[in-house]
Enzyme design. Sequence first.
Site, PDB file in Angstrom:
ATOM      1  N   ASP A  52       0.832  -1.211   0.000  1.00 37.60           N
ATOM      2  CA  ASP A  52       0.000   0.000   0.000  1.00 37.60           C
ATOM      3  C   ASP A  52       0.864   1.258   0.000  1.00 37.60           C
ATOM      4  OD1 ASP A  52       0.687  -0.806   2.679  1.00 37.60           O
ATOM      5  OD2 ASP A  52      -0.806   0.583   3.481  1.00 37.60           O
ATOM      6  N   GLU A 108      -0.068  -1.289   5.644  1.00 36.36           N
ATOM      7  CA  GLU A 108       1.044  -0.917   6.541  1.00 36.36           C
ATOM      8  C   GLU A 108       0.934   0.547   6.916  1.00 36.36           C
ATOM      9  OE1 GLU A 108       5.000   0.649   7.731  1.00 36.36           O
ATOM     10  OE2 GLU A 108       3.715   1.280   6.092  1.00 36.36           O
TER      11      GLU A 108
HETATM   12 ZN    ZN Z   1       6.719   2.232   4.088  1.00 37.09          ZN
END
Ligand code: ZN
Length: 395
Positions: free
Chosen positions: A77, A139
């Site tokens: 992401d 994340e």
């Molecule tokens: Zn990163």
Amino acid sequence: MVHPLLDSALDILGRLIAFDTRSSESNLPLIEYVRRVLGGYEIESTLVYDATGKKANLYATIGPRDRPGLCLSGHTDVVPATGQPWTVPPFEMTRESDRVLGRGVADMKGYLAVALAMVPRFLDVSRQTPVHLAFSYDEEVGCLGVRGLLSQLAAAPVKPLACIIGEPTSMQVAVAHKGKRAYRCCVTGLAGHSSLTHLGVNAADFAAEFATYLRHTARDLRERGLHDPAFEPPYTTVHTGRISGGIALNVIPDHAEVEFEIRNLPGDDPKVVVDAARAYTEQTLVPEMRAVHAGSAIAWQTLTEYPALADQPAADWLKRLACSAAGNPKTRTVSFGSEGGLFQAIGVPTVVCGPGSIEQAHKADEYVTLAQLAQCLSFMDTLAGRIAAGSLHAA
Ligand SMILES: [Zn+2]
């Protein structure tokens, strides 16, 4: 000197950038692409989905699957580009003479592209020791996605020997970072006319009192807490980032919010700070509020939490390996967080090392230099060489 796999890495990077994998979006098109690339080498991928089925982690093993290997890990992401002054299309790779631009080239699709470009080379060398790829989602919103994968790995018969997370460190080996916990506290009081303060419960006042408590906690940690000169600043921090409350000056506010975070040194347990703050709200503030209005409350909401990455002796061989591959004997700490503490928590020694700089991450015209990508390829060449020689643990 141009690395022979640089063009391949750039082709893959161009494909990865073109998938809009902002954390709010599905990452499945990117994951399917990676699965196809690996499938081309007859490497199977395991997908670990989130509850909605719209996002997934990908885990794949190059080489024998019945024994532990070296894990290369990164998140798929990216942060949004909205509202930033980009001069190139963010979800397209723009090539300049010595660098490429695009959302995520540094953080951290550059590393993923290099790892994928290296697959044929890893295939050649991994007869004894495998290489694992672990690509996660979510994340950027608190290291959420990888947890599903790690709970499976923790229970699996074979866990990785070690993990290298390719967050952008300019290819320096980072061995530690602080952990983070962030909370929103919603204060509910009792509204009333501002002339009758004794009949209401002023939520803004109690929010302010809590923020002051947090400020004192921060000062105590700075003055008397654990210090570690490897970090900047060298102590655990507590920070209030947002306070809101009230609708008009002549109304006693019945609602207020405080958002705060703790960034703890690896050796500090943030739970101690959280438990004390909770006890302060529950045993000091709430009883005072309830003496006026029984419906008063302070409700806690967790926004983010991920553990620190600690510099542990168990990772000494990995540090030596990564430093020799990076051609730089010096290790460092980083100020940003990563999934590293979560890998460490299931017993996998972990360091962070990847191409590009965190200075470019999350900004307009994010870029990574071709030199950094080439250096990451050489880094992985060394890893491949050590795997081939069966000498990952050698000094
Ligand atoms: Zn990163």
